[in-house]
Design an enzyme around this catalytic site. Structure first.
Site, PDB file in Angstrom:
ATOM      1  N   ASN A 265     -28.187  21.202 -10.409  1.00 12.38           N
ATOM      2  CA  ASN A 265     -29.012  20.007 -10.292  1.00 12.38           C
ATOM      3  C   ASN A 265     -28.225  18.819 -10.869  1.00 12.38           C
ATOM      4  OD1 ASN A 265     -30.848  17.952 -10.801  1.00 12.38           O
ATOM      5  ND2 ASN A 265     -32.470  19.312 -11.503  1.00 12.38           N
TER       6      ASN A 265
ATOM      7  N   CYS B 119     -34.066  11.805 -10.999  1.00 10.10           N
ATOM      8  CA  CYS B 119     -33.662  12.483  -9.757  1.00 10.10           C
ATOM      9  C   CYS B 119     -34.093  11.736  -8.498  1.00 10.10           C
ATOM     10  CB  CYS B 119     -34.215  13.901  -9.753  1.00 10.10           C
ATOM     11  SG  CYS B 119     -33.916  14.729 -11.307  1.00 10.10           S
TER      12      CYS B 119
ATOM     13  N   HIS C  46     -33.772  16.377  -3.092  1.00 10.94           N
ATOM     14  CA  HIS C  46     -33.153  16.567  -4.405  1.00 10.94           C
ATOM     15  C   HIS C  46     -32.940  18.064  -4.627  1.00 10.94           C
ATOM     16  CE1 HIS C  46     -32.202  16.606  -8.523  1.00 10.94           C
ATOM     17  NE2 HIS C  46     -33.391  17.010  -8.935  1.00 10.94           N
TER      18      HIS C  46
END
Ligand code: UT7
Length: 316
Positions: free
Chosen positions: A271, A114, A241
């Site tokens: 996500n 990420c 993120h």
């Protein structure tokens, strides 16, 4: 000061949208649990003919067109991903071929989960400094639906697919630019890959990663601000993120910051790991909220464990 400025963005999302309600028919979960624990309502999943590379090519093509540059002007191509369809050619090499980038343009994938877009931005700046050249293409792309166990409710409700791309220019202006990166080897988030033998789906110690994230996010933001000598008031946007709305809220409270500065879009993407930051940058630009001259901080944290922050200016 030598550094990067953002000059154009692009994005690509699979057509298929999957709602919380749809997932609640497949695993023991509910829209209420997912929205209150994460802020996620829908996410995109790749169709049969899509993967992280096809999304990356679409996003990169759009960013290149919007930059007004020709492919021959791009001096490096970096793709951040943990879900590349093939071990080789890399996604970056597939982009290089599809966009007809010149052979003198190095192309490589970066896997920092990420934080990948931040690592990719730092690597692009380093490559331009080492090899010369003015423009870099940095992409974040994921097809996480391919890595998930669709029966594991603790992960399958979280992740989505997508790609975002950025064209950066290396300039000698006084525009702020800084990057901070870090890593601590830990398998709190673990995933095999579609091209790896013995592929195993994503597993995550959610609580441990949550604790890590609420620590790493404000620290990375603080470190990268210190490197530029700016403070939070000098930033127009903080693009974190997009793992969980509660992680960003926690950071906003901790810093006593203006929540409107902290862009959130996990409600409609989930996500998307390395793609989440460039997808958000592209949404900000497309919606006219990101204005030329604005300074942005991007903060990544996640698998590896890895973390990082970058500050740069948007200059259309
Ligand atoms: O992208 C990389 C970075 N990733 C992150 O930053 C993610 C960080 N972690 C998180 O965002 C959160 O920890 C999660 C969203 C993953 C989980 O939220 P949580 O509040 O930490 O929940 P939990 O894992 O502690 O689970 C609480 C309860 C458990 O039930 P019991 O043991 O209390 O009876 C779980 O079994 O919720 C249950 N649960 C679910 N229930 C309904 C777990 N997943 C689900 C689900 N639907 N999908």
């Amino acid at each position: 000061m030598n550094g990067l400025q953002l000059i154009a963005t692009g994005g690509a999302l699979p057509e298929r949208t999957v709602t919380n309600e749809e997932l609640s028919r497949m695993v023991d979960t509910s829209d209420e649990w997912i929205t209150t624990r994460t802020g996620i309502r829908t996410r995109h999943y790749c169709g049969e003919t899509e993967n992280a590379a096809t999304l990356a090519i679409r996003a990169a093509q759009q960013a290149l067109e919007r930059s007004g540059l020709g492919p021959e002007e791009i001096s490096c191509c970096i793709c951040a991903t943990l879900s590349a369809p093939d071990a080789t050619p890399s996604v970056a090499c597939q982009v290089q071929r599809a966009l007809h980038l010149p052979e003198g343009c190095p192309a490589l994938d970066v896997n920092a989960a990420c934080s990948g877009f931040i690592y990719g931005t730092a690597a692009a700046n380093g490559l331009l400094a080492t090899l010369g050249g003015k423009y870099a293409l940095v992409i974040g792309c994921e097809a996480l639906s391919r890595l998930m166990d669709p029966k594991d409710r603790s992960t399958c409700v979280l992740f989505g697919d997508g790609a975002g791309a950025a064209v950066f220019e290396r300039t000698e202006s006084n525009a702020p630019f800084a990057v901070t990166l870090g890593a601590r080897g830990d398998d709190a988030i673990h995933a095999g890959g579609p091209s790896r033998t013995g592929s195993s789906p994503i597993t995550m110690d959610g609580k441990a990663v949550f604790r890590f994230a609420v620590d790493a996010l404000p620290k990375s933001l603080d470190r990268v601000l210190q490197k530029t000598g700016l403070n939070l008031d000098d930033l127009s946007w903080v693009v974190c993120h997009q793992a969980n709305s509660r992680i960003i809220d926690h950071c906003v409270r901790h810093l006593n910051a203006d929540p409107a500065k902290f862009y959130k879009n996990m409600d409609h993407h989930g996500n998307t790991s390395a793609a989440s930051i460039p997808v958000a940058l592209n949404e900000l630009a497309e919606s006219g909220q990101l204005l030329p001259g604005q300074t942005i901080a991007c903060i990544g944290f996640g698998g590896g464990l890895t973390w990082g922050g970058a500050i740069f200016q948007y200059r259309k």
